[in-house]
Design a protein around this motif. Structure first.
Motif, mmCIF file in Angstrom:
data_model
loop_
_atom_site.group_PDB
_atom_site.id
_atom_site.type_symbol
_atom_site.label_atom_id
_atom_site.label_comp_id
_atom_site.label_asym_id
_atom_site.label_seq_id
_atom_site.Cartn_x
_atom_site.Cartn_y
_atom_site.Cartn_z
ATOM 1 N N PHE A 434 6.846 -3.424 -6.718
ATOM 2 C CA PHE A 434 7.665 -3.499 -5.509
ATOM 3 C C PHE A 434 7.979 -2.111 -4.954
ATOM 4 N N SER A 435 8.148 -1.132 -5.835
ATOM 5 C CA SER A 435 8.641 0.177 -5.414
ATOM 6 C C SER A 435 7.552 1.103 -4.883
ATOM 7 N N LYS A 436 6.279 0.701 -4.968
ATOM 8 C CA LYS A 436 5.219 1.568 -4.483
ATOM 9 C C LYS A 436 4.183 0.841 -3.644
ATOM 10 N N GLY A 437 4.221 -0.494 -3.636
ATOM 11 C CA GLY A 437 3.202 -1.260 -2.940
ATOM 12 C C GLY A 437 3.716 -1.907 -1.671
ATOM 13 N N VAL A 438 3.060 -2.990 -1.279
ATOM 14 C CA VAL A 438 3.427 -3.745 -0.086
ATOM 15 C C VAL A 438 3.572 -5.209 -0.477
ATOM 16 N N PHE A 439 4.675 -5.806 -0.100
ATOM 17 C CA PHE A 439 4.954 -7.213 -0.386
ATOM 18 C C PHE A 439 4.349 -8.058 0.728
ATOM 19 N N PHE A 440 3.480 -9.005 0.350
ATOM 20 C CA PHE A 440 2.832 -9.890 1.323
ATOM 21 C C PHE A 440 3.707 -11.147 1.479
ATOM 22 N N PRO A 441 4.370 -11.304 2.624
ATOM 23 C CA PRO A 441 5.381 -12.366 2.746
ATOM 24 C C PRO A 441 4.825 -13.781 2.627
ATOM 25 N N GLU A 442 3.631 -14.053 3.190
ATOM 26 C CA GLU A 442 3.124 -15.432 3.143
ATOM 27 C C GLU A 442 2.736 -15.850 1.734
ATOM 28 N N GLN A 443 2.339 -14.897 0.899
ATOM 29 C CA GLN A 443 2.011 -15.208 -0.496
ATOM 30 C C GLN A 443 3.218 -15.017 -1.414
ATOM 31 N N GLY A 444 4.235 -14.355 -0.948
ATOM 32 C CA GLY A 444 5.426 -14.133 -1.764
ATOM 33 C C GLY A 444 5.168 -13.245 -2.962
ATOM 34 N N ALA A 445 4.292 -12.245 -2.785
ATOM 35 C CA ALA A 445 3.926 -11.377 -3.897
ATOM 36 C C ALA A 445 3.453 -10.027 -3.358
ATOM 37 N N ALA A 446 3.559 -8.993 -4.190
ATOM 38 C CA ALA A 446 3.074 -7.662 -3.833
ATOM 39 C C ALA A 446 1.647 -7.500 -4.321
ATOM 40 N N ILE A 447 0.832 -6.769 -3.554
ATOM 41 C CA ILE A 447 -0.569 -6.620 -3.896
ATOM 42 C C ILE A 447 -0.779 -5.375 -4.761
ATOM 43 N N SER A 448 -1.837 -5.385 -5.539
ATOM 44 C CA SER A 448 -2.139 -4.255 -6.419
ATOM 45 C C SER A 448 -2.577 -3.026 -5.615
#
Length: 602
Positions: A434-448
């Motif tokens: 969460f602290s370095k990536g981008v949270f994808f709202p439609e998937q409800g998760a941050a990407i690698s």
């Protein structure tokens, strides 16, 4: 007859304090250990309902993407697996490591003024988006070795995401960081409305509901249910919904919206990869791990070197023991920096790196009375390899000074399971901070963002190329005795992973500790190597020592030349050891008290 004093002692409790803070978990039908009790329970549900260890680990790994989102693990990220199928005899490494998108080339980054792949925290995070690999690995394992449907293994994850589960202290401590808030605000809405309560960190015990994450998983199950074929056809339909259907389109659209390099073709072309493990020996045991697309063979190199020393006579965690292990780790790190990379794209002298003869040569470089103050030079494994050395076959990585914070202070998660049939499976999933990536709202998760681990050095085995796997820190191990797999070993923690796993194996194979004693024993780690994570900080001659490491040893380590000693809360967290006695079938597992890990047995 018992004395009065004995009556009092027995009445008030044990006369001898247990050697560990948690009990060893035993079973005969199955054991599973993971980073959270709900994750473990998701896997145990599969075992209780007639599934095998593969079903259990798939269910648990999906569930961990819901219940352990602050353990730097997301279902838009990656994972690595070691597995043994007792029916077929297959002992395999499985790569669910995401690769570099098609647009990710050295020329692409240099044309934009970058000398290395940038990442977060900050607005450059989309430049390091990595193709998600974990879901392909999980569906492939379920198809090939499992017995359950996709809907069955996803049931616990969907339930916890849709109806919520209680927030817990470990997770909330990591949520309460400026970096997480800032990154969410930089790419709104981020996960602010999901994980925070009106902008504040929630109270422990409050419910965390993740509706969009549940919806993504339910769409995969809907695709399976719409399939008219058999179990395998249904699993493939669910996988295609993620990688080729509306979910993939949504991921690609949002990547483009925030300036990312990941597109729909990257997702559609991704496949998990099985391979034969790389194997070494130690103390009469065979140790299997992943090839050099990970740092897995570091442990094989370190143990080969340590075989040249009488560690048992030195004593567990004594100054001389600690010194010897640290120096062996530095030598292996030097080789990792020079030689490791995806073997599908690079020529790597793996046979030379893990040869006993090469280890004997490297062991001679350890001075028993003085620490090496910097990262040593790499060795020459080509001299012990049957592989032809390329023109630039030895490249020393440049090292810088200490800047910023090491990525080792936070870790991901680990899951391991053994069932009554002797199937062994372990997983180290990760990515999506969460602290370095981008949270994808439609998937409800941050990407690698793991392609940050590549470099731009011509000829280096870990040089960036489209489609290539970065040299990931993620690793785990299966240990065999007399040809029979009897133990899994894993411990998250960035560059601490290989070091922690070596100590877990020394604890069990050399010092005879049980699964719980092995994970609870205090650990140590060298920081005298450039960190695998951006910005690749380097702390020459620094040693991290966990609380519980003998305080009286500090001065002795300084006298041996280890000048920069620091107290660390953890040197790898979430460690797991699971074992199976091949004679009795009794299973055991340990859970690391350094975080919210729990083992369950049946």
């Amino acid at each position: 007859m018992p004395t009065y004093e004995n009556h009092i002692s027995i009445d008030k409790g044990d006369m001898v304090r247990p050697p560990t803070g948690r009990p060893v978990v035993y079973g005969t039908q199955g054991v599973i250990s993971s980073g959270h009790y709900l994750t473990s329970m998701a896997g145990m549900r599969m075992l209780l309902n007639g599934g095998n260890a593969f079903d259990a680990v798939v269910a648990a790994t999906f569930a961990a993407g819901v219940t352990e989102p602050l353990a730097n693990y997301s279902l838009l990220a990656e994972g690595v697996f070691m597995m043994y199928d007792s029916r077929s005899g297959d002992l395999l490494s499985l790569s669910g490591q995401g690769n570099a998108p098609g647009k990710a080339s050295v020329d692409f980054y240099k044309s934009r003024g970058f000398d290395e792949i940038p990442t977060g925290p900050g607005s450059d995070a989309p430049m390091s988006f990595t193709t998600p690999g974990i879901i392909a690995a999980l569906t492939s394992m379920l198809e090939r070795y499992g017995t359950k449907t996709l809907g069955e293994v996803l049931s616990p994850a969907i339930h916890h995401a849709e109806f919520g589960f209680p927030n817990y202290e470990y997770m909330l401590q990591r949520l309460d960081s400026p970096g997480t808030r800032q990154q969410f605000e930089l790419f709104p809405p981020g996960g602010t409305n999901i994980f925070f309560d009106k902008g504040e960190v929630p109270e422990p015990g409050s419910l965390l509901v993740q509706k969009n994450l549940a919806d993504m998983l339910k769409r995969m199950v809907a695709a399976e249910n719409a399939s008219t074929g058999n179990r395998i056809d249904g699993i493939r339909a669910g996988n295609d919904a993620f990688y080729k259907g509306d979910i993939a389109k949504s991921i690609a659209d949002y990547s483009r919206q925030v300036g990312g390099i990941l597109d729909a073709d990257d997702l559609a072309n991704y496949e998990a990869e099985y391979s034969e493990p790389i194997k070494g020996t130690f103390q009469g045991h065979e140790i299997s791990s992943h090839s050099t697309w990970t740092q897995g063979i570091m442990a094989l190199q370190i143990l080969n070197i340590l075989e040249r020393f009488d560690l048992r006579a030195m004593g567990h965690n004594s100054p001389q023991y600690t010194h010897t292990v640290l120096e062996a780790c530095k030598l292996a790190f030097a080789d990792r920096e020079a030689y490791y990379g995806d073997p599908n794209y690079a020529t790597v002298p793996i046979d030379g790196l893990i040869s006993k003869e090469y280890a004997a040569e490297r062991a001679q470089q350890i001075d028993p009375s003085r620490a090496c103050p910097t990262l040593p030079a790499p060795g020459n494994p080509w001299a012990y390899s049957a592989v032809t050395k390329p023109a630039n076959g030895t490249i020393e990585m440049p090292v810088g000074a200490a800047v910023g914070e090491s990525g080792n202070s936070s870790g991901t998660t680990h899951i391991a399971c053994i069932d009554r049939d002797g199937n062994l499976v372990c997983a180290t999933p990760s990515g999506g901070s969460f602290s370095k990536g981008v949270f994808f709202p439609e998937q409800g998760a941050a990407i690698s963002t793991r392609i940050e681990m590549f470099n731009f050095i011509d000829g280096h085995p870990n040089r960036l190329e489209p489609g290539k796997r970065p040299r990931t820190t993620l690793i785990n191990y299966i240990v065999s005795k007399d040809g029979t797999p009897v133990m899994t070993v894993g411990c998250p923690g960035g560059d601490h992973q290989a070091q922690a796993n070596v100590q877990l194996m020394l604890n069990t194979l050399l010092f005879g500790m049980n699964a719980q004693e092995a994970v609870e024993a205090p650990r140590f780690a060298t920081e005298s190597v450039p960190d695998s994570f951006y910005p690749h900080v380097y702390y020459p001659n620094r040693v991290s020592l966990e609380e519980g490491y003998p305080a009286e040893n500090w001065d002795a380590l300084r006298a041996l030349g280890h000048g920069d000693l620091v107290q660390a809360a953890t040197c790898g967290m979430g460690a797991t050891v699971t074992t199976r006695d091949p004679d009795t079938g009794v299973l055991s597992a340990g859970g690391d008290p350094r975080r919210a890990c729990y083992a369950i047995g049946w």
